[in-house]
Design a protein around this motif. Structure first.
Motif, PDB file in Angstrom:
ATOM      1  N   SER A   1     -20.935  42.659 -75.158  1.00  6.48           N
ATOM      2  CA  SER A   1     -21.291  43.499 -76.309  1.00  6.48           C
ATOM      3  C   SER A   1     -21.833  44.847 -75.855  1.00  6.48           C
ATOM      4  CB  SER A   1     -22.356  42.806 -77.171  1.00  6.48           C
ATOM      5  OG  SER A   1     -21.833  41.643 -77.744  1.00  6.48           O
TER       6      SER A   1
ATOM      7  N   LYS B   1     -21.345  36.438 -82.652  1.00  7.30           N
ATOM      8  CA  LYS B   1     -20.415  36.817 -83.730  1.00  7.30           C
ATOM      9  C   LYS B   1     -19.774  38.172 -83.454  1.00  7.30           C
ATOM     10  CE  LYS B   1     -22.860  34.177 -87.230  1.00  7.30           C
ATOM     11  NZ  LYS B   1     -23.839  34.245 -88.318  1.00  7.30           N
ATOM     12  N   ARG B   2     -20.545  39.103 -82.903  1.00  4.78           N
ATOM     13  CA  ARG B   2     -20.001  40.436 -82.594  1.00  4.78           C
ATOM     14  C   ARG B   2     -18.880  40.380 -81.562  1.00  4.78           C
ATOM     15  NH1 ARG B   2     -25.345  41.871 -82.720  1.00  4.78           N
ATOM     16  NH2 ARG B   2     -25.441  42.158 -80.482  1.00  4.78           N
TER      17      ARG B   2
ATOM     18  N   THR C   1     -15.148  40.855 -82.486  1.00  2.00           N
ATOM     19  CA  THR C   1     -14.486  42.157 -82.658  1.00  2.00           C
ATOM     20  C   THR C   1     -13.885  42.674 -81.355  1.00  2.00           C
ATOM     21  OG1 THR C   1     -16.503  43.445 -82.211  1.00  2.00           O
ATOM     22  CG2 THR C   1     -16.109  42.759 -84.502  1.00  2.00           C
TER      23      THR C   1
ATOM     24  N   ASP D   1     -25.941  36.302 -83.774  1.00  2.00           N
ATOM     25  CA  ASP D   1     -25.332  37.577 -84.189  1.00  2.00           C
ATOM     26  C   ASP D   1     -24.572  38.227 -83.031  1.00  2.00           C
ATOM     27  OD1 ASP D   1     -26.243  37.346 -86.788  1.00  2.00           O
ATOM     28  OD2 ASP D   1     -27.969  38.669 -86.491  1.00  2.00           O
ATOM     29  N   ALA D   2     -25.149  38.179 -81.835  1.00  2.52           N
ATOM     30  CA  ALA D   2     -24.476  38.758 -80.671  1.00  2.52           C
ATOM     31  C   ALA D   2     -23.164  38.021 -80.390  1.00  2.52           C
ATOM     32  CB  ALA D   2     -25.387  38.716 -79.447  1.00  2.52           C
TER      33      ALA D   2
END
Length: 176
Positions: free
Chosen positions: A76, A31-32, A35, A28-29
């Motif tokens: 992130s 994937k972030r 952005t 998930d990190a």
């Protein structure tokens, strides 16, 4: 007021969390990072995938591929301090050499651009006698710095999932 039985339950829950949840949190990190473009030609997930793909193509070990994939995971939380943040996130899962490579990779990158920011270049030289120095050079010079081409064909994130699961489902430095 806990006893051995209580701590067994807690330890079992921690180990289950480690096996099942931590690898998903890392994915998930990563994937972030998709952005975050922050002025580069490629977003930071694509950059990380390029870096890991280049490492694979270069014959890197599994740990080196994970380092390449996750080297910017700290962005992130803080771009300016992403090396130390990412290193701490990975500390229990990689070797001490891998930890140091991630921690100091920004200084190694500085040879390419610090002079444009009014900072001294050549800071990597202070680590020349460290066991991890050559890996730091390889990570930055061969995999990281060339990895900003938005047209580069990357290995998709899903293909790295088994390696992320293998790495982050266990703790190397037995800390709970």
């Amino acid at each position: 007021q806990g006893n051995a039985a209580d701590w067994k339950v807690i330890g079992d829950a921690h180990r289950k969390h480690q096996r099942e949840v931590v690898p998903l949190m890392v994915m998930d990190a990563l994937k972030r990072l998709g952005t975050l473009e922050v002025g580069f030609a490629a977003d930071q997930l694509t950059h990380s995938l390029m870096t890991a793909t280049l490492a694979q193509q270069d014959g890197a070990t599994d740990e080196e591929v994970v380092l390449a994939l996750c080297h910017d995971i700290g962005k992130s939380f803080s771009i300016a301090n992403h090396g130390p943040i990412g290193a701490e996130m990975m500390r229990s899962y990689v070797s001490d050499d891998g930890y140091n490579v991630i921690r100091y990779h920004q200084l190694f990158q500085g040879d390419y651009y610090f002079d444009y920011l009014g900072q001294p270049t050549g800071q990597r030289a202070q680590f020349a006698n460290e066991s991890w120095f050559d890996l730091g050079v390889r990570l930055v010079d061969r995999w990281d710095m060339p990895a900003f081409d938005p047209e580069f064909k990357v290995t998709p994130l899903e293909a790295f999932e088994p390696l992320v699961e293998k790495t982050f489902s266990r703790v190397m430095n037995n800390v709970m």
